[in-house]
Design a protein around this motif. Structure first.
Motif, mmCIF file in Angstrom:
data_model
loop_
_atom_site.group_PDB
_atom_site.id
_atom_site.type_symbol
_atom_site.label_atom_id
_atom_site.label_comp_id
_atom_site.label_asym_id
_atom_site.label_seq_id
_atom_site.Cartn_x
_atom_site.Cartn_y
_atom_site.Cartn_z
ATOM 1 N N GLY A 241 32.110 14.134 4.125
ATOM 2 C CA GLY A 241 30.712 13.743 4.217
ATOM 3 C C GLY A 241 29.992 14.587 5.249
ATOM 4 O O GLY A 241 30.621 15.278 6.057
ATOM 5 N N ILE A 242 28.675 14.534 5.242
ATOM 6 C CA ILE A 242 27.845 15.247 6.220
ATOM 7 C C ILE A 242 27.484 14.259 7.320
ATOM 8 O O ILE A 242 27.058 13.139 7.031
ATOM 9 C CB ILE A 242 26.562 15.796 5.571
ATOM 10 C CG1 ILE A 242 26.897 16.611 4.323
ATOM 11 C CG2 ILE A 242 25.781 16.664 6.571
ATOM 12 C CD1 ILE A 242 25.702 16.853 3.420
ATOM 13 N N GLY A 243 27.639 14.658 8.583
ATOM 14 C CA GLY A 243 27.406 13.763 9.704
ATOM 15 C C GLY A 243 26.061 13.975 10.373
ATOM 16 O O GLY A 243 25.634 15.117 10.597
ATOM 17 N N PHE A 244 25.383 12.880 10.695
ATOM 18 C CA PHE A 244 24.079 12.903 11.376
ATOM 19 C C PHE A 244 24.107 11.933 12.552
ATOM 20 O O PHE A 244 24.991 11.077 12.650
ATOM 21 C CB PHE A 244 22.961 12.490 10.419
ATOM 22 C CG PHE A 244 22.845 13.333 9.184
ATOM 23 C CD1 PHE A 244 21.952 14.398 9.129
ATOM 24 C CD2 PHE A 244 23.636 13.065 8.071
ATOM 25 C CE1 PHE A 244 21.848 15.175 7.990
ATOM 26 C CE2 PHE A 244 23.541 13.843 6.925
ATOM 27 C CZ PHE A 244 22.643 14.901 6.888
ATOM 28 N N ARG A 245 23.108 12.053 13.429
ATOM 29 C CA ARG A 245 22.964 11.038 14.467
ATOM 30 C C ARG A 245 22.698 9.680 13.816
ATOM 31 O O ARG A 245 22.046 9.604 12.777
ATOM 32 C CB ARG A 245 21.807 11.420 15.408
ATOM 33 C CG ARG A 245 22.175 12.493 16.432
ATOM 34 C CD ARG A 245 20.988 12.867 17.295
ATOM 35 N NE ARG A 245 20.034 13.705 16.589
ATOM 36 C CZ ARG A 245 20.150 15.042 16.453
ATOM 37 N NH1 ARG A 245 21.181 15.667 16.976
ATOM 38 N NH2 ARG A 245 19.241 15.725 15.797
ATOM 39 N N LYS A 246 23.184 8.623 14.446
ATOM 40 C CA LYS A 246 23.065 7.281 13.864
ATOM 41 C C LYS A 246 21.610 6.908 13.595
ATOM 42 O O LYS A 246 21.320 6.167 12.657
ATOM 43 C CB LYS A 246 23.692 6.247 14.810
ATOM 44 C CG LYS A 246 25.192 6.403 14.996
ATOM 45 C CD LYS A 246 25.992 5.900 13.819
ATOM 46 C CE LYS A 246 26.091 4.406 13.804
ATOM 47 N NZ LYS A 246 27.008 3.914 12.741
ATOM 48 N N SER A 247 20.695 7.431 14.408
ATOM 49 C CA SER A 247 19.280 7.073 14.264
ATOM 50 C C SER A 247 18.552 7.914 13.208
ATOM 51 O O SER A 247 17.435 7.576 12.822
ATOM 52 C CB SER A 247 18.571 7.244 15.608
ATOM 53 O OG SER A 247 18.662 8.589 16.056
#
Length: 285
Positions: A241-247
């Motif tokens: 998967g591609i990871g992003f900041r939680k916000s």
């Protein structure tokens, strides 16, 4: 009269108190709601708007992770994930900046704002979900054991008393931790900076096997001929998967939706076939 006057005074005082509280909420409480309340957080999420305004998406990656993202003979960063990201950026009308990072501290690189996303064959794990917002899975994977083609090993039990190498900070380590009996049977586990170094140690005989992503293992074998062999039994099934900041829900959603569009119009099939000879993507299906 005194009682009636007292009631009037109390009424005025209460009205004033409400007005004062209302003003206080407008000046201070309203701003705080945007930072801490769930509905306020959603309203305050301008992660995609910020990327669109600056016109650039900074993608964090391990640049020695073929075929997902790595440096070719011209020292250019190429790979399956790179082609996907370039197409997404093109469709969104922004530039793509490739930023190599230390994979051990990938979530810190993301959350300190050095990068906008992690897009490099990153396995979705329960532990990472605590710190990272993931896109939909876009590819299946599993952790496998790679040995030299001419070795006598045919199953993981054959590696009892042997040495296994893996990439530091990788999901291979997580998979091994989950197989306590197998790990206990090994003589030693060596952690190295990247899979390329692990495979070099395998080739020189410093280790007996390498635990790594099947996608990467198959690519190494394709590039190096019959020098290596993958044992039939994998250690753990995974998804990338591609990871992003939680916000950054807004940014994640925009990129996720674009990938689904690419799956629908055949672009992901085209990119997947280029790198793997067939479509092995799972997003939008």
């Amino acid at each position: 009269m005194k009682k009636r006057l007292l009631v009037k005074v109390l009424a005025v005082a209460i009205t004033a108190a409400f007005l004062f509280a209302g003003c206080g909420g407008t000046d201070n409480g309203g701003a705080n709601t945007g930072d801490s309340g769930s509905s306020g957080t959603a309203a305050a999420d301008q992660s995609w708007d910020k990327i669109k305004e600056k016109g650039e998406l900074v993608l964090g990656l391990d640049d020695s992770f073929p075929p997902m993202g790595y440096r070719d003979d011209n020292n250019e960063i190429v790979g399956y994930d790179i082609d996907l990201a370039k197409e997404v950026a093109s469709r969104l009308g922004i530039k793509l900046k490739l930023q190599p990072i230390n994979w051990d501290t990938k979530d810190q690189e993301l959350n300190t704002g050095n990068i906008d996303c992690i897009w490099n064959g990153m396995t979705i794990t329960d532990e990472l979900k605590k710190a990272v917002l993931f896109s939909d899975p876009y590819m299946n994977n599993q952790q496998v054991l790679v040995v030299m083609a001419d070795s006598s090993y045919s199953k993981k039990e054959d590696l009892a008393g042997k040495t296994v190498a893996l990439q530091s900070g990788s999901s291979a380590k997580v998979a091994l931790e989950g197989k306590t009996d197998f790990k206990a049977s090994l003589k030693e586990v060596i952690e190295l900076k990247d899979n390329t170094l692990c495979m070099m140690d395998l080739q020189t005989g410093n280790v007996d096997a390498v635990l790594m992503d099947e996608i990467v293992a198959r690519y190494f074998i394709q590039m190096k001929g019959e020098k290596y062999r993958v044992l039939d039994e994998g250690l753990a099934a995974e998804e990338y998967g591609i990871g992003f900041r939680k916000s950054d829900v807004q940014l994640m959603t925009r990129i996720n939706d674009t990938l689904k569009e690419m799956a629908k119009d055949g672009k992901i099939t085209e990119i997947s076939t280029k790198w793997f000879g067939k479509d092995i993507s799972i997003i939008g299906k």
